[in-house]
Motif scaffolding. Structure first.
Motif, PDB file in Angstrom:
ATOM      1  N   VAL A  24      32.292  45.470  32.819  1.00 27.06           N
ATOM      2  CA  VAL A  24      32.754  44.266  33.496  1.00 27.06           C
ATOM      3  C   VAL A  24      33.727  44.703  34.596  1.00 27.06           C
ATOM      4  O   VAL A  24      34.474  45.678  34.443  1.00 27.06           O
ATOM      5  N   ARG A  25      33.691  44.016  35.723  1.00 28.07           N
ATOM      6  CA  ARG A  25      34.488  44.412  36.893  1.00 28.07           C
ATOM      7  C   ARG A  25      35.538  43.338  37.205  1.00 28.07           C
ATOM      8  O   ARG A  25      35.214  42.158  37.345  1.00 28.07           O
ATOM      9  N   PHE A  26      36.773  43.769  37.314  1.00 31.82           N
ATOM     10  CA  PHE A  26      37.867  42.871  37.679  1.00 31.82           C
ATOM     11  C   PHE A  26      38.415  43.232  39.058  1.00 31.82           C
ATOM     12  O   PHE A  26      38.477  44.420  39.421  1.00 31.82           O
ATOM     13  N   GLU A  27      38.810  42.197  39.788  1.00 33.07           N
ATOM     14  CA  GLU A  27      39.669  42.409  40.949  1.00 33.07           C
ATOM     15  C   GLU A  27      41.074  42.040  40.496  1.00 33.07           C
ATOM     16  O   GLU A  27      41.303  40.946  39.966  1.00 33.07           O
ATOM     17  N   VAL A  28      42.014  42.966  40.685  1.00 33.71           N
ATOM     18  CA  VAL A  28      43.339  42.855  40.079  1.00 33.71           C
ATOM     19  C   VAL A  28      44.415  42.981  41.147  1.00 33.71           C
ATOM     20  O   VAL A  28      44.280  43.766  42.097  1.00 33.71           O
ATOM     21  N   TRP A  29      45.484  42.206  41.002  1.00 31.71           N
ATOM     22  CA  TRP A  29      46.676  42.372  41.841  1.00 31.71           C
ATOM     23  C   TRP A  29      47.681  43.204  41.035  1.00 31.71           C
ATOM     24  O   TRP A  29      48.143  42.804  39.977  1.00 31.71           O
ATOM     25  N   ARG A  30      47.950  44.422  41.542  1.00 36.71           N
ATOM     26  CA  ARG A  30      48.853  45.340  40.847  1.00 36.71           C
ATOM     27  C   ARG A  30      49.696  46.080  41.873  1.00 36.71           C
ATOM     28  O   ARG A  30      49.157  46.637  42.842  1.00 36.71           O
ATOM     29  N   ASP A  31      51.007  46.086  41.659  1.00 34.11           N
ATOM     30  CA  ASP A  31      51.921  46.801  42.555  1.00 34.11           C
ATOM     31  C   ASP A  31      51.698  46.399  44.012  1.00 34.11           C
ATOM     32  O   ASP A  31      51.597  47.253  44.908  1.00 34.11           O
ATOM     33  N   MET A  32      51.578  45.089  44.217  1.00 33.26           N
ATOM     34  CA  MET A  32      51.489  44.495  45.554  1.00 33.26           C
ATOM     35  C   MET A  32      50.236  44.897  46.324  1.00 33.26           C
ATOM     36  O   MET A  32      50.237  44.976  47.551  1.00 33.26           O
ATOM     37  N   GLN A  33      49.154  45.185  45.586  1.00 36.80           N
ATOM     38  CA  GLN A  33      47.894  45.443  46.266  1.00 36.80           C
ATOM     39  C   GLN A  33      46.716  45.039  45.382  1.00 36.80           C
ATOM     40  O   GLN A  33      46.824  44.971  44.164  1.00 36.80           O
ATOM     41  N   ARG A  34      45.597  44.726  46.053  1.00 37.45           N
ATOM     42  CA  ARG A  34      44.371  44.350  45.347  1.00 37.45           C
ATOM     43  C   ARG A  34      43.594  45.625  45.032  1.00 37.45           C
ATOM     44  O   ARG A  34      43.335  46.442  45.926  1.00 37.45           O
ATOM     45  N   ILE A  35      43.211  45.771  43.782  1.00 40.76           N
ATOM     46  CA  ILE A  35      42.413  46.917  43.379  1.00 40.76           C
ATOM     47  C   ILE A  35      41.246  46.428  42.523  1.00 40.76           C
ATOM     48  O   ILE A  35      41.272  45.315  41.989  1.00 40.76           O
ATOM     49  N   THR A  36      40.229  47.260  42.402  1.00 43.77           N
ATOM     50  CA  THR A  36      39.077  46.957  41.546  1.00 43.77           C
ATOM     51  C   THR A  36      39.150  47.831  40.306  1.00 43.77           C
ATOM     52  O   THR A  36      39.363  49.049  40.394  1.00 43.77           O
ATOM     53  N   VAL A  37      38.977  47.195  39.153  1.00 47.12           N
ATOM     54  CA  VAL A  37      39.029  47.909  37.884  1.00 47.12           C
ATOM     55  C   VAL A  37      37.750  47.630  37.113  1.00 47.12           C
ATOM     56  O   VAL A  37      37.411  46.478  36.860  1.00 47.12           O
ATOM     57  N   GLU A  38      37.018  48.681  36.756  1.00 48.01           N
ATOM     58  CA  GLU A  38      35.825  48.534  35.936  1.00 48.01           C
ATOM     59  C   GLU A  38      36.152  48.906  34.495  1.00 48.01           C
ATOM     60  O   GLU A  38      36.772  49.947  34.241  1.00 48.01           O
ATOM     61  N   VAL A  39      35.731  48.051  33.573  1.00 51.14           N
ATOM     62  CA  VAL A  39      36.027  48.250  32.159  1.00 51.14           C
ATOM     63  C   VAL A  39      34.718  48.422  31.395  1.00 51.14           C
ATOM     64  O   VAL A  39      33.927  47.472  31.298  1.00 51.14           O
ATOM     65  N   PRO A  40      34.437  49.607  30.871  1.00 50.40           N
ATOM     66  CA  PRO A  40      33.255  49.782  30.006  1.00 50.40           C
ATOM     67  C   PRO A  40      33.451  48.978  28.717  1.00 50.40           C
ATOM     68  O   PRO A  40      34.538  48.958  28.147  1.00 50.40           O
ATOM     69  N   LEU A  41      32.380  48.352  28.255  1.00 50.01           N
ATOM     70  CA  LEU A  41      32.469  47.482  27.095  1.00 50.01           C
ATOM     71  C   LEU A  41      31.811  48.124  25.876  1.00 50.01           C
ATOM     72  O   LEU A  41      30.700  48.643  25.957  1.00 50.01           O
ATOM     73  N   SER A  42      32.521  48.083  24.773  1.00 48.06           N
ATOM     74  CA  SER A  42      32.004  48.588  23.506  1.00 48.06           C
ATOM     75  C   SER A  42      32.562  47.711  22.393  1.00 48.06           C
ATOM     76  O   SER A  42      33.426  46.870  22.613  1.00 48.06           O
ATOM     77  N   VAL A  43      32.050  47.915  21.206  1.00 45.14           N
ATOM     78  CA  VAL A  43      32.533  47.159  20.047  1.00 45.14           C
ATOM     79  C   VAL A  43      33.483  48.075  19.275  1.00 45.14           C
ATOM     80  O   VAL A  43      33.046  49.031  18.636  1.00 45.14           O
ATOM     81  N   PRO A  44      34.784  47.808  19.332  1.00 44.19           N
ATOM     82  CA  PRO A  44      35.739  48.730  18.712  1.00 44.19           C
ATOM     83  C   PRO A  44      35.733  48.646  17.196  1.00 44.19           C
ATOM     84  O   PRO A  44      35.454  47.597  16.613  1.00 44.19           O
TER      85      PRO A  44
END
Length: 514
Positions: A342-362
């Protein structure tokens, strides 16, 4: 409803009311006699449709034996129950997991057929309360036809039909209602998992569970729970959850739901917006905690603002727009399978970044789901019964929440990760029961306590306790409990002498037997 089965009382009807009624009856004569109005084909078609569905719906009979968490070495009292299921493609019967959980025997019965057919579980998903059954005898499927699963949900105020076998009768029940709400809520069966829920104003009673909910000749959901103290409110597992379960089973193995593990709160505080220096044009909830067992751990951070998920803008309250409905953004993750991203667009440390999160069943031991289809493990010594704390243990307390350990259980089960308790434990070992005997008469104050150590060794899990009890300390068993300065102390020689007597009194396996 009046005393006359819902019909108006005609005894006191004014004369003009009678005349008006006769006039209305005359004007609407063709409604009372459809054969004279060309509606015979429509009625015949509808009856054929109902007949087709009836041939697909079955009544499910189960014999159930729940585990006894007070005495785990023996099963609980056997019981029985009924529910509903229906045939889908692949000669599989779709029903609810809560109907067949802990079942020692399952039988199904077709509408209009007195025979009970042995069935078995092909798959079960306790996290979304769905299960698949199959019947090994191919004769069972003769004259049956499967129901198609819809691609999408109905919308608000659409009329749906619920089929099932509610308690109080042996015949198939058919009720109608409208879709009154689409929401994201807790599924009672597991007690913790949240998924999309469809609310209808058709009554869903015990026995209805597992029945198909039909819209335009297709299944749009599975009836699964009602609301106590409320009339004509029923809840349905909607088709996106159903389809996801079936897709997960394509490799004949159920993997479960990925867990993002990011706890967010609504970003509506102006001071917070300024502190985060988020542009006024951006929206999104703020991450406040990342679960160490979740997929987001090491990828999302506290104080991140989640702007989009897979290009869907996220509102301040954490909702996104999907198919015209406003739903929690987790619903996008809900529809994904193990092994995807799943892909997020995130506001972090005063900038927009893209974060991809691999999904699994923990494999998370600190998700306190209600457990089914498994016998609880235990360690016994001197009539003391130690087990692993689960959600099932809360039933031991019943309604007596005055037990001083009730709050401790609740705290450990809810805050194990947030307060870093997981770093000291793999699971929580509790003294769940005491079988009275002179050797343990002074131990009752420790009942329901959480074990932290035994005989000088830390207890992270049940295996640690079992091993520690093999080596007394200076002739004594010394057990420590969370939140208590006092220790439980038992003379090892007296314990050893009492074991055989306790085993005989309570019909336990003889500890001295080979």
């Amino acid at each position: 409803m009046s005393p006359h089965n819902g019909h108006p009382n005609h005894e006191h009807m004014p004369r003009r009311g009678v005349i008006a009624t006769l006039a209305m009856m005359a004007a609407g004569l063709c409604l009372l006699f459809p054969a004279g109005c060309g509606n015979e084909k429509a009625l015949s078609f509808r009856q054929a449709q109902i007949t087709h569905i009836r041939q697909s719906v079955v009544k499910v009979y189960v014999t159930i034996q729940r585990p006894d968490y007070r005495m785990p070495w023996q099963g609980g009292r056997p019981g029985g129950g009924t529910g509903t299921g229906f045939l889908i493609a692949g000669r599989r019967i779709l029903t609810n997991a809560h109907i067949i959980s802990d079942a020692s025997q399952i039988q199904v019965q077709k509408d209009g057929d007195s025979r009970l057919w042995p069935a078995r579980v092909a798959a079960v998903a306790h996290d979304c309360d769905l299960a698949l059954l199959t019947v090994d005898d191919p004769v069972f499927f003769e004259s049956m036809s499967h129901l198609p699963i819809a691609e999408s949900m109905p919308t608000l105020n659409d009329e749906v039909t619920v089929y099932g076998y509610p308690l109080g009768g042996d015949r198939l029940s058919i009720t109608r209602g409208v879709v009154s709400r689409l929401d994201y809520g807790v599924y009672v069966h597991s007690g913790v998992d949240q998924h999309l829920v469809m609310q209808v104003d058709a009554a869903i009673n015990p026995g209805n569970s597992g029945g198909p909910v039909i819209f335009r000749k297709q299944v749009v959901g599975v009836a699964f729970q009602g609301l106590e103290m409320a009339e004509n409110i029923g809840y349905v597992i909607p088709v996106p959850v159903v389809r996801r379960f079936l897709e997960d089973m394509q490799d004949d193995q159920y993997h479960g739901y990925p867990e993002l593990g990011a706890l967010c709160f609504s970003r509506r505080n102006e001071a917070l917006m300024k502190a985060l220096q988020l542009p006024a044009t951006d929206n999104g909830p703020v991450v406040m905690y990342v679960d160490p067992y979740g997929n987001a751990y090491g990828r999302l951070n506290a104080r991140d603002v989640l702007l989009t998920i897979d290009d869907h803008p996220i509102q301040d309250d954490g909702t996104v727009l999907m198919n015209g409905n406003s739903v929690d953004f987790h619903e996008i993750i809900e529809l994904k399978q193990h092994g995807t991203t799943v892909r997020f667009e995130v506001w972090r440390d005063m900038q927009r970044i893209t974060v991809e999160v691999p999904l699994s069943v923990p494999d998370d031991p600190f998700i306190f789901r209600t457990r089914y289809d498994q016998t609880p493990e235990c360690v016994m010594m001197a009539g003391l019964v130690f087990t692993v704390l689960t959600r099932n243990h809360f039933t031991l307390l019943g309604r007596d929440w005055s037990d001083r350990y009730a709050a401790q259980w609740l705290y450990f089960s809810q805050y194990a990760k947030m307060d870093n308790l997981y770093k000291q434990f793999d699971e929580f070992v509790v003294l769940s029961n005491i079988l009275p005997h002179p050797v343990n008469t002074h131990c009752h104050g420790f009942r329901h306590g959480i074990v932290t150590g035994a005989n000088g060794h830390p207890v992270r899990n049940l295996a640690d306790l079992r091993q520690a009890l093999e080596s007394p300390t200076n002739g004594f068993h010394i057990i420590q409990f969370a939140g208590l300065q006092d220790w439980m102390v038992l003379p090892a020689d007296e314990v050893r002498k009492a074991e055989t007597e306790i085993a005989s009194s309570y019909e336990l396996p003889d500890p001295e037997a080979p």
